[in-house]
Motif scaffolding. Sequence first.
Motif, PDB file in Angstrom:
ATOM      1  N   THR A 113      44.178  35.171  40.608  1.00 21.81           N
ATOM      2  CA  THR A 113      43.123  35.963  39.699  1.00 21.81           C
ATOM      3  C   THR A 113      43.785  37.491  41.201  1.00 21.81           C
ATOM      4  N   VAL A 114      42.663  38.616  40.229  1.00 19.47           N
ATOM      5  CA  VAL A 114      42.901  39.935  40.909  1.00 19.47           C
ATOM      6  C   VAL A 114      41.834  39.784  42.157  1.00 19.47           C
ATOM      7  N   PRO A 115      42.115  40.725  43.494  1.00 19.00           N
ATOM      8  CA  PRO A 115      41.112  41.322  43.727  1.00 19.00           C
ATOM      9  C   PRO A 115      39.792  41.134  43.834  1.00 19.00           C
ATOM     10  N   VAL A 116      38.906  41.072  44.727  1.00 21.93           N
ATOM     11  CA  VAL A 116      37.182  41.125  43.930  1.00 21.93           C
ATOM     12  C   VAL A 116      36.645  42.434  44.065  1.00 21.93           C
ATOM     13  N   SER A 117      37.491  43.324  44.510  1.00 21.31           N
ATOM     14  CA  SER A 117      37.075  45.107  44.093  1.00 21.31           C
ATOM     15  C   SER A 117      37.784  45.374  43.110  1.00 21.31           C
ATOM     16  N   CYS A 118      38.598  44.702  41.845  1.00 19.94           N
ATOM     17  CA  CYS A 118      38.886  45.079  40.538  1.00 19.94           C
ATOM     18  C   CYS A 118      37.178  44.711  39.630  1.00 19.94           C
ATOM     19  N   CYS A 119      36.227  43.893  40.843  1.00 24.31           N
ATOM     20  CA  CYS A 119      34.743  43.462  39.820  1.00 24.31           C
ATOM     21  C   CYS A 119      34.122  44.566  39.778  1.00 24.31           C
ATOM     22  N   LYS A 120      33.398  44.772  38.016  1.00 27.68           N
ATOM     23  CA  LYS A 120      32.770  45.747  38.035  1.00 27.68           C
ATOM     24  C   LYS A 120      31.235  45.729  39.031  1.00 27.68           C
ATOM     25  N   ALA A 121      31.118  46.365  39.096  1.00 27.15           N
ATOM     26  CA  ALA A 121      29.503  46.009  39.986  1.00 27.15           C
ATOM     27  C   ALA A 121      28.013  45.701  39.721  1.00 27.15           C
ATOM     28  N   ASN A 122      27.369  44.626  40.556  1.00 35.88           N
ATOM     29  CA  ASN A 122      26.756  43.795  39.605  1.00 35.88           C
ATOM     30  C   ASN A 122      27.048  43.201  38.357  1.00 35.88           C
ATOM     31  N   SER A 123      27.868  42.419  38.994  1.00 31.28           N
ATOM     32  CA  SER A 123      28.509  41.384  37.717  1.00 31.28           C
ATOM     33  C   SER A 123      28.747  39.889  38.981  1.00 31.28           C
ATOM     34  N   THR A 124      29.064  38.791  37.856  1.00 26.70           N
ATOM     35  CA  THR A 124      29.193  37.585  38.356  1.00 26.70           C
ATOM     36  C   THR A 124      30.509  37.784  38.456  1.00 26.70           C
ATOM     37  N   CYS A 125      31.503  38.927  39.350  1.00 27.14           N
ATOM     38  CA  CYS A 125      32.607  38.360  39.499  1.00 27.14           C
ATOM     39  C   CYS A 125      33.494  37.719  40.204  1.00 27.14           C
ATOM     40  N   THR A 126      34.553  36.352  40.172  1.00 22.36           N
ATOM     41  CA  THR A 126      35.573  36.623  41.067  1.00 22.36           C
ATOM     42  C   THR A 126      37.334  37.052  41.185  1.00 22.36           C
ATOM     43  N   GLY A 127      37.002  37.406  40.226  1.00 23.27           N
ATOM     44  CA  GLY A 127      38.804  38.014  40.052  1.00 23.27           C
ATOM     45  C   GLY A 127      39.400  38.036  39.028  1.00 23.27           C
ATOM     46  N   GLN A 128      38.952  37.019  38.156  1.00 24.57           N
ATOM     47  CA  GLN A 128      39.531  35.829  37.190  1.00 24.57           C
ATOM     48  C   GLN A 128      40.016  36.768  35.787  1.00 24.57           C
ATOM     49  N   PHE A 129      41.430  36.484  35.828  1.00 21.42           N
ATOM     50  CA  PHE A 129      42.051  37.659  35.136  1.00 21.42           C
ATOM     51  C   PHE A 129      41.437  37.310  33.567  1.00 21.42           C
ATOM     52  N   GLY A 182      44.397  48.053  39.518  1.00 24.15           N
ATOM     53  CA  GLY A 182      45.781  47.718  39.539  1.00 24.15           C
ATOM     54  C   GLY A 182      46.731  49.560  39.478  1.00 24.15           C
ATOM     55  N   VAL A 183      47.391  49.761  39.175  1.00 24.68           N
ATOM     56  CA  VAL A 183      48.386  50.831  39.006  1.00 24.68           C
ATOM     57  C   VAL A 183      47.845  51.349  37.827  1.00 24.68           C
ATOM     58  N   ASN A 184      48.501  51.364  36.966  1.00 23.78           N
ATOM     59  CA  ASN A 184      48.591  51.604  35.670  1.00 23.78           C
ATOM     60  C   ASN A 184      47.253  50.721  34.925  1.00 23.78           C
ATOM     61  N   ASN A 185      47.611  49.545  35.126  1.00 20.10           N
ATOM     62  CA  ASN A 185      46.102  49.221  34.821  1.00 20.10           C
ATOM     63  C   ASN A 185      45.525  47.603  35.378  1.00 20.10           C
ATOM     64  N   TYR A 186      44.766  46.714  34.533  1.00 20.75           N
ATOM     65  CA  TYR A 186      45.003  45.494  35.485  1.00 20.75           C
ATOM     66  C   TYR A 186      45.939  44.591  35.209  1.00 20.75           C
ATOM     67  N   THR A 187      46.455  45.106  33.927  1.00 24.98           N
ATOM     68  CA  THR A 187      47.048  43.178  34.138  1.00 24.98           C
ATOM     69  C   THR A 187      48.695  43.910  35.315  1.00 24.98           C
ATOM     70  N   ASP A 188      49.097  44.712  36.099  1.00 20.42           N
ATOM     71  CA  ASP A 188      49.404  44.990  36.540  1.00 20.42           C
ATOM     72  C   ASP A 188      49.937  44.011  38.030  1.00 20.42           C
ATOM     73  N   TRP A 189      48.720  43.359  38.623  1.00 15.18           N
ATOM     74  CA  TRP A 189      48.369  42.555  39.171  1.00 15.18           C
ATOM     75  C   TRP A 189      48.427  41.028  38.603  1.00 15.18           C
ATOM     76  N   SER A 190      49.367  40.580  37.248  1.00 11.40           N
ATOM     77  CA  SER A 190      50.125  39.691  37.372  1.00 11.40           C
ATOM     78  C   SER A 190      51.825  39.761  38.099  1.00 11.40           C
ATOM     79  N   SER A 191      52.201  40.692  38.232  1.00  7.11           N
ATOM     80  CA  SER A 191      53.426  41.330  39.188  1.00  7.11           C
ATOM     81  C   SER A 191      53.156  40.842  39.994  1.00  7.11           C
ATOM     82  N   ARG A 192      51.954  40.495  41.165  1.00  7.04           N
ATOM     83  CA  ARG A 192      51.479  41.216  43.120  1.00  7.04           C
ATOM     84  C   ARG A 192      52.047  39.556  43.500  1.00  7.04           C
TER      85      ARG A 192
END
Length: 242
Positions: free
Chosen positions: A165-181, A146-156
Amino acid sequence: MDCGILTSKSVLLILSLIFWAAGAALSYVGAYVIKSYRTFDNFLEDKYTLIPAAIIIGVAVVLFIIGLIGCCATLRESKVGLSFFMVILLLVFAAEVAAFVFGFIYRGKIKGDLEKSMSDVFQKYDGKNAETAAVDYLQSQLQCCGVNNYTDWSSRPWFTSHNSTVPVSCCKANSTCTGQFDKPELLNVQGCEAKLEKLLQDVLSYAMLVILGFAIIKFFGMLSICVITCRSGRNEYQPLYA
């Protein structure tokens, strides 16, 4: 040989060699600044922030020529050559001061430039277009979301059209993440604006320090030419090898 002239000649010869090394170093710095800015050019509206880098590369080319002229003028004991060398040093010194001033000015404009453009780029994120590639690269490289933090995506638009969900590029490395907000522990929660601003300011500050250092070298070179010119006006110009 007068000690002052001998020292000044030695300084000029060393300075000529330094010019070649300085040219190579400035070429690297200028190219690095341009590369850093172009990597994130989708988030920058003011292209004038590249002016310092362009000046740096221009100065680097001139430095290679200056080194050759300075070396030949000193070895051949040419007053005309040294006078020309002095003029070139003054011009390069002025260019470096201009680059330093531009860098100082645009360093303060980076934040405003990012604030105007980043929100628009993130708003256009749809998973397919050029803005998507830019945002994904930014978030993965800087480990931000996000621009200021990850919660910015809630208005996109992306958030509402992809099951909150947020883009997978937001996920931490080596985590089983699919962008769950609702699982921020798996996300890079820090915003991208502050990180990108710091990166660009650090790059520009590094370039400004290099410029300042080489400007000081030019000053000592001009001082050495003045010493030789003043002394040789009263005494015959002494060969370096005398």
